[in-house]
Design an enzyme around this catalytic site. Structure first.
Site, mmCIF file in Angstrom:
data_model
loop_
_atom_site.group_PDB
_atom_site.id
_atom_site.type_symbol
_atom_site.label_atom_id
_atom_site.label_comp_id
_atom_site.label_asym_id
_atom_site.label_seq_id
_atom_site.Cartn_x
_atom_site.Cartn_y
_atom_site.Cartn_z
ATOM 1 N N SER A 19 0.763 -1.050 -0.152
ATOM 2 C CA SER A 19 0.094 0.190 -0.145
ATOM 3 C C SER A 19 0.925 1.180 0.121
ATOM 4 O O SER A 19 0.595 2.039 -0.857
ATOM 5 C CB SER A 19 -1.041 0.073 1.256
ATOM 6 O OG SER A 19 -1.828 -1.113 1.139
ATOM 7 N N CYS A 47 -1.831 -6.114 2.988
ATOM 8 C CA CYS A 47 -3.154 -5.743 3.238
ATOM 9 C C CYS A 47 -3.923 -6.492 2.046
ATOM 10 O O CYS A 47 -5.156 -7.133 2.459
ATOM 11 C CB CYS A 47 -3.406 -4.237 3.178
ATOM 12 S SG CYS A 47 -5.012 -3.752 3.165
ATOM 13 N N LYS A 55 -9.056 -11.304 4.817
ATOM 14 C CA LYS A 55 -9.387 -11.572 5.973
ATOM 15 C C LYS A 55 -10.785 -11.011 6.272
ATOM 16 O O LYS A 55 -11.781 -11.611 6.738
ATOM 17 C CB LYS A 55 -8.463 -10.864 7.112
ATOM 18 C CG LYS A 55 -8.666 -11.147 8.580
ATOM 19 C CD LYS A 55 -9.338 -9.694 9.106
ATOM 20 C CE LYS A 55 -9.035 -8.344 8.795
ATOM 21 N NZ LYS A 55 -7.720 -8.290 9.546
ATOM 22 N N TYR A 182 -4.503 -8.694 17.656
ATOM 23 C CA TYR A 182 -5.668 -8.809 16.550
ATOM 24 C C TYR A 182 -5.891 -9.705 15.662
ATOM 25 O O TYR A 182 -7.024 -10.206 15.158
ATOM 26 C CB TYR A 182 -5.945 -7.301 15.970
ATOM 27 C CG TYR A 182 -4.825 -7.171 14.884
ATOM 28 C CD1 TYR A 182 -5.088 -7.234 13.520
ATOM 29 C CD2 TYR A 182 -3.492 -6.736 15.186
ATOM 30 C CE1 TYR A 182 -4.314 -6.920 12.533
ATOM 31 C CE2 TYR A 182 -2.587 -6.534 14.282
ATOM 32 C CZ TYR A 182 -3.001 -6.561 13.136
ATOM 33 O OH TYR A 182 -2.007 -6.524 12.008
ATOM 34 N N GLU A 186 -9.074 -12.124 15.569
ATOM 35 C CA GLU A 186 -9.948 -12.267 14.079
ATOM 36 C C GLU A 186 -10.267 -13.631 13.469
ATOM 37 O O GLU A 186 -11.336 -14.055 13.182
ATOM 38 C CB GLU A 186 -9.461 -11.348 13.049
ATOM 39 C CG GLU A 186 -9.353 -9.627 13.706
ATOM 40 C CD GLU A 186 -8.758 -8.713 12.897
ATOM 41 O OE1 GLU A 186 -9.155 -7.515 12.776
ATOM 42 O OE2 GLU A 186 -7.841 -9.205 11.869
ATOM 43 N N ARG A 203 1.080 -16.655 25.926
ATOM 44 C CA ARG A 203 1.869 -16.738 26.725
ATOM 45 C C ARG A 203 1.626 -15.698 28.208
ATOM 46 O O ARG A 203 2.091 -15.977 29.051
ATOM 47 C CB ARG A 203 3.320 -15.907 26.133
ATOM 48 C CG ARG A 203 3.982 -16.785 25.072
ATOM 49 C CD ARG A 203 5.197 -16.098 24.633
ATOM 50 N NE ARG A 203 6.079 -16.103 25.665
ATOM 51 C CZ ARG A 203 7.076 -16.883 25.816
ATOM 52 N NH1 ARG A 203 7.245 -17.989 24.991
ATOM 53 N NH2 ARG A 203 8.114 -16.839 26.837
ATOM 54 N N THR A 316 -2.564 0.143 7.361
ATOM 55 C CA THR A 316 -2.535 0.298 5.909
ATOM 56 C C THR A 316 -2.765 1.659 5.670
ATOM 57 O O THR A 316 -1.995 2.308 4.993
ATOM 58 C CB THR A 316 -3.391 -0.615 5.132
ATOM 59 O OG1 THR A 316 -3.186 -1.785 5.485
ATOM 60 C CG2 THR A 316 -3.812 -0.155 3.664
ATOM 61 N N HIS A 441 -32.618 7.472 15.520
ATOM 62 C CA HIS A 441 -33.453 6.464 15.922
ATOM 63 C C HIS A 441 -34.129 5.770 15.080
ATOM 64 O O HIS A 441 -34.679 6.420 14.144
ATOM 65 C CB HIS A 441 -34.215 7.029 17.224
ATOM 66 C CG HIS A 441 -34.761 5.831 17.959
ATOM 67 N ND1 HIS A 441 -34.382 5.104 18.946
ATOM 68 C CD2 HIS A 441 -36.183 5.550 17.837
ATOM 69 C CE1 HIS A 441 -35.241 4.198 19.336
ATOM 70 N NE2 HIS A 441 -36.448 4.362 18.822
ATOM 71 N N GLU A 446 -26.765 5.603 18.016
ATOM 72 C CA GLU A 446 -27.447 6.804 18.650
ATOM 73 C C GLU A 446 -26.885 6.835 20.279
ATOM 74 O O GLU A 446 -26.921 7.725 20.542
ATOM 75 C CB GLU A 446 -28.846 6.820 18.764
ATOM 76 C CG GLU A 446 -29.460 5.499 19.485
ATOM 77 C CD GLU A 446 -31.007 5.583 19.369
ATOM 78 O OE1 GLU A 446 -31.768 6.601 19.577
ATOM 79 O OE2 GLU A 446 -31.620 4.484 19.149
#
Length: 452
Positions: A19, A47, A55, A182, A186, A203, A316, A441, A446
């Site tokens: 990227s 990416c 992903k 992360y 994921e 760990r 990215t 709403h 909100e």
């Protein structure tokens, strides 16, 4: 840029077509520079090829399991549900091919010369391709990204990383993931939603270090209820392969776990091994990163670096901004410096979480007196789907100025909601500004303007 580069083959030579590198290369070329780029794998980088994009497509694919389960509550009759992993995998890889072609076309359209082979630095203005060809450039940009870290232990060769996970021949019944950052969270969510038994081994005793503690705790509770097992304070000892092809994963002081796939997601390291930076007098950092100043320049005046390889912010959009600023500064007329404050980030776990600014702990350490507003709610979608899972939004406010210091969310579509809210936080708006905004709403978003 001064016109003293005619003695070089190129004005700019970019190593790494991810990227950051692609953006820098095409923008520099648009400014009139003679640009070349070298990439040893595929145009697009982590990416596009083996990260964020494929992903996220797997996340979307796995979400259908939940949607189909809830469909009956909305009046739908869904019969003979089944899942075909190769079909999803191949569709994702096909889209990766499409993006690879699009990125390649972008470079071609800007007349950036491409070398699909490894390039190493041989001096301040020179590189050598794997084919043996040597080239010179007035400026060299290192944009080689980062690479998964695989610790050395007995049987580590049996493990995969996020690079290989997109190419699995079959959907495993049992998956063990090492790490709790992360990437680990994921893929734990993806495999769990697709019906695999998932074990996360770490760990330490913390998941998603660096994110707000309340959100981490909420994600841990929800994922455990969804069937993900956790093993904390559990370093790897060895991995052994059974005759049937499965693996026994042995830990220090705990019983072994049997898995069909063992995935290592214990972090990423700057991709500088064998790059030849020492030939230009550049000393890399402890994590392999390329040290740079606020313009991206290394200790060598003709060599710059952007993106994950600098190990500043491994995201990215940051790499893209750094690449753009570099090209505009050296080959254009603007001198933009990247502001690294209030960068939003997300974890596409299930449910996802997102945050911008300081966590509650960071804010208390930095400001002392802070106010914390929160909304702990059950999304309407979950109510109708008979799911007990609750969303949690937190707003961290400077008690002295009412300025919002941080905003953190976990719940359906949290990243989509946070992007717009991050603009307000980056702009320095106050809690009163949010309170003065009328709620939209019914929506989850909100809750951002209803915290009291």
């Amino acid at each position: 840029m001064a016109d003293d580069s005619t003695s070089y083959d190129f004005d700019l030579f970019v190593i790494g077509a991810g990227s950051g590198g692609v953006r820098a290369g095409r923008v520099a070329a648009a400014h009139g520079a003679r640009v070349a780029i070298a990439e040893e794998y595929r145009i697009g980088g982590t990416c596009v090829i083996r990260g964020c994009v494929p992903k996220k497509l797997l996340v979307y694919g796995s979400h259908f399991a939940e949607e189909l389960q809830d469909a009956a509550n909305y009046g739908w009759t869904v019969e003979k549900m089944s899942f075909d992993w190769p079909k999803l995998r191949d569709a994702v890889l096909k889209d990766v091919d499409r993006l690879n072609e699009a990125y390649t076309a972008t470079l071609d359209n800007h007349k950036v010369e491409r070398f699909l082979e490894r390039a190493t630095i041989t001096g301040p203005h020179s590189v050598k391709l794997a084919s043996g060809k040597e080239l010179t450039a007035k400026v060299i940009l290192v944009a080689t990204g980062a690479w998964p870290i695989v610790p050395k232990f007995e049987g580590s060769e049996h493990c995969i990383t996020s690079n290989e996970v997109f190419h699995l021949e079959t959907l495993p019944k049992r998956v063990l993931i090492a790490g709790a950052g992360y990437i680990a969270m994921e893929f734990a969510g993806i495999f769990n939603a697709l019906g695999c038994h998932v074990t996360v081994a770490n760990r330490s005793n913390v998941i998603l270090r660096g994110y707000d503690e309340s959100l981490r705790d909420r994600l841990l509770q929800i994922t455990m209820a969804r069937g993900i097992e956790y093993k904390f304070n559990c370093p790897f000892q060895k991995v052994t392969k059974r005759e049937d092809g499965a693996f026994d994963v042995h830990f220090e002081g705990q019983d072994p776990v049997c898995a069909d796939v063992v995935m290592i997601a214990t972090g990423r390291r700057a991709n500088t091994n064998g790059l030849g930076l020492e030939n230009a007098g550049i000393v890399i950092g402890e994590r392999g990163e390329v040290p740079v100043d606020d313009t991206g320049k290394t200790s060598c005046d003709s060599i710059y670096a952007v993106g994950d390889v600098t190990d500043r912010v491994q995201l990215t959009p940051v790499a893209i901004r750094e690449g753009q600023a570099f090209a505009d500064r050296l080959f254009g007329t603007s001198d933009v410096r990247i502001d690294y404050s209030f960068i939003p980030s997300a974890v596409f776990s299930q449910p996802p979480l997102a945050g911008v600014g300081l966590t509650e702990g960071q804010a208390r350490n930095a400001y002392g007196s802070v106010k914390v507003f929160s909304s702990d709610f059950r999304p309407m979608k979950n109510v109708f789907g008979h799911r007990p899972e609750r969303g949690l939004y937190k707003m961290i406010v400077d008690a002295a100025t009412d300025k919002i210091l941080g905003l953190h969310m976990i719940g359906p579509e949290a990243p989509e909601i946070l992007q717009a809210a991050a603009i307000a936080v980056k702009a320095g708006l106050t809690k009163a500004d949010f309170d003065a905004t009328v709620a939209l709403h019914p929506s989850m978003a909100e809750e951002l303007v209803l915290m009291r």
